[in-house]
Scaffold this motif. Sequence first.
Motif, PDB file in Angstrom:
ATOM      1  N   VAL A   1       0.844  -1.201   0.000  1.00 59.00           N
ATOM      2  CA  VAL A   1       0.000   0.000   0.000  1.00 59.00           C
ATOM      3  C   VAL A   1       0.874   1.243   0.000  1.00 59.00           C
ATOM      4  N   GLN A   2       1.917   1.242   0.827  1.00 59.61           N
ATOM      5  CA  GLN A   2       2.820   2.389   0.872  1.00 59.61           C
ATOM      6  C   GLN A   2       3.506   2.591  -0.469  1.00 59.61           C
TER       7      GLN A   2
ATOM      8  N   ALA B   1       4.053   5.547  -5.456  1.00 62.82           N
ATOM      9  CA  ALA B   1       4.006   5.562  -6.918  1.00 62.82           C
ATOM     10  C   ALA B   1       2.985   6.586  -7.413  1.00 62.82           C
ATOM     11  N   GLN B   2       1.851   6.658  -6.747  1.00 63.34           N
ATOM     12  CA  GLN B   2       0.835   7.642  -7.126  1.00 63.34           C
ATOM     13  C   GLN B   2       1.360   9.057  -6.927  1.00 63.34           C
ATOM     14  N   GLN B   3       2.034   9.304  -5.815  1.00 63.32           N
ATOM     15  CA  GLN B   3       2.606  10.623  -5.571  1.00 63.32           C
ATOM     16  C   GLN B   3       3.660  10.959  -6.616  1.00 63.32           C
TER      17      GLN B   3
ATOM     18  N   LEU C   1       5.415  13.977 -11.310  1.00 57.65           N
ATOM     19  CA  LEU C   1       5.908  14.004 -12.687  1.00 57.65           C
ATOM     20  C   LEU C   1       4.923  14.703 -13.614  1.00 57.65           C
ATOM     21  N   SER C   2       3.650  14.438 -13.401  1.00 58.89           N
ATOM     22  CA  SER C   2       2.630  15.082 -14.218  1.00 58.89           C
ATOM     23  C   SER C   2       2.658  16.595 -14.018  1.00 58.89           C
TER      24      SER C   2
END
Length: 93
Positions: free
Chosen positions: A52-53, A58-60, A65-66
Amino acid sequence: MKASLLLALVCTAVLAAGARADSPREPETLVQKVQEYAQKATAMAKSAFSMVQESEAAQQARRWLSDKADLAKQRLVWLKEKLAELWKQMPAA
């Protein structure tokens, strides 16, 4: 995350019940098996928490990056405009 921990606890309870059924009235064996299963369940919960971490990290990273890609595009547009202005100001050869 709460669901993963709940799942680990349920697995521990099921495994403990299985250990109880396997050991005929020997409390030491039962305690040992329950401890083993609790350790396995704890390891599984830690693994789930780690995943989960990693997923959140990865989402952060994707968001960062976006955001930075958008900023880079804006800077490139600005740079292109500045270069075009400088090009216009240069005397013809």
